[in-house]
Design a protein around this motif. Structure first.
Motif, short mmCIF file in Angstrom:
data_model
loop_
_atom_site.label_atom_id
_atom_site.label_comp_id
_atom_site.label_asym_id
_atom_site.label_seq_id
_atom_site.Cartn_x
_atom_site.Cartn_y
_atom_site.Cartn_z
N LEU A 1 -14.44 3.45 -10.49
CA LEU A 1 -13.86 4.43 -9.57
C LEU A 1 -13.50 3.72 -8.27
O LEU A 1 -14.34 3.07 -7.66
CB LEU A 1 -14.86 5.55 -9.30
CG LEU A 1 -14.43 6.61 -8.30
CD1 LEU A 1 -13.34 7.49 -8.90
CD2 LEU A 1 -15.62 7.45 -7.88
N VAL A 2 -12.24 3.84 -7.85
CA VAL A 2 -11.77 3.18 -6.64
C VAL A 2 -11.04 4.20 -5.76
O VAL A 2 -10.19 4.94 -6.25
CB VAL A 2 -10.79 2.03 -6.97
CG1 VAL A 2 -10.26 1.39 -5.70
CG2 VAL A 2 -11.47 1.00 -7.85
N VAL A 3 -11.40 4.28 -4.49
CA VAL A 3 -10.70 5.11 -3.52
C VAL A 3 -9.92 4.17 -2.62
O VAL A 3 -10.46 3.18 -2.13
CB VAL A 3 -11.69 5.95 -2.69
CG1 VAL A 3 -10.97 6.75 -1.62
CG2 VAL A 3 -12.51 6.86 -3.59
N GLY A 4 -8.65 4.46 -2.41
CA GLY A 4 -7.85 3.56 -1.59
C GLY A 4 -6.69 4.28 -0.93
O GLY A 4 -6.58 5.50 -0.97
N ASN A 5 -5.81 3.50 -0.35
CA ASN A 5 -4.62 4.02 0.31
C ASN A 5 -3.55 4.37 -0.71
O ASN A 5 -3.76 4.24 -1.92
CB ASN A 5 -4.11 3.00 1.33
CG ASN A 5 -5.06 2.84 2.49
OD1 ASN A 5 -5.72 3.80 2.89
ND2 ASN A 5 -5.14 1.64 3.03
N ASP B 1 -0.87 4.54 -3.39
CA ASP B 1 -0.65 3.64 -4.52
C ASP B 1 0.55 4.17 -5.31
O ASP B 1 0.39 5.02 -6.19
CB ASP B 1 -1.91 3.61 -5.38
CG ASP B 1 -1.84 2.65 -6.55
OD1 ASP B 1 -0.72 2.27 -6.95
OD2 ASP B 1 -2.90 2.30 -7.08
#
Length: 144
Positions: A9-13, A15
């Protein structure tokens, strides 16, 4: 040997690749569930004599429904009727593409009254917009 840790699980800006992949997956799911293919999206654009943007609109088509995503008119051109001309062109294009309804949402500090003056009726509201505002969903039935 490394252990398999499973999904990550990755939370980012923002995409864009993920957005496109999700859009494709949800479109396929929705089309399978409804038996109705998505139509094209379209735009309406107004430019001045120098080519600068006066106003414009983006919209999508699905199952006889035209959804207005964005409509904007430059501040110095807002009292010249461009919003109405853009909206009328959009409705005509929606009918040309087989639509019988148009859906739009507008925050209470934006233009719900503008849409109501053009025959749109409120279909729902979502509270909790900053400053005590609401998101107003409006619908108009089109005639061919």
């Amino acid at each position: 040997m490394t252990a398999d840790t499973g999904p990550n699980l990755v939370v980012g800006n923002d995409d864009p690749a993920l957005s496109r992949q999700l859009d494709d997956a949800l479109t396929a799911f929705n089309e399978a569930a409804t038996g109705t293919a998505y139509g094209d999206s379209f735009t309406v654009k107004v430019t001045d004599k120098d080519g600068a943007l006066v106003g414009g609109l983006t919209a999508w088509i699905w199952g006889g429904l035209c959804g207005i995503s964005m409509l904007w008119v430059r501040e110095d051109s807002r009292e010249q009727g461009w919003g109405s001309k853009i909206l009328e062109a959009t409705e005509a294009e929606a009918v040309r593409r087989g639509c019988d309804r148009v859906l739009v949402s507008s925050f209470t500090f934006q233009a719900p009254g503008f849409y109501q003056r053009h025959g749109y009726v409120e279909a729902g509201r979502v509270p909790g917009i900053p400053g005590g505002h609401e998101d107003v969903y409006m619908l108009k039935r089109l005639t061919s």
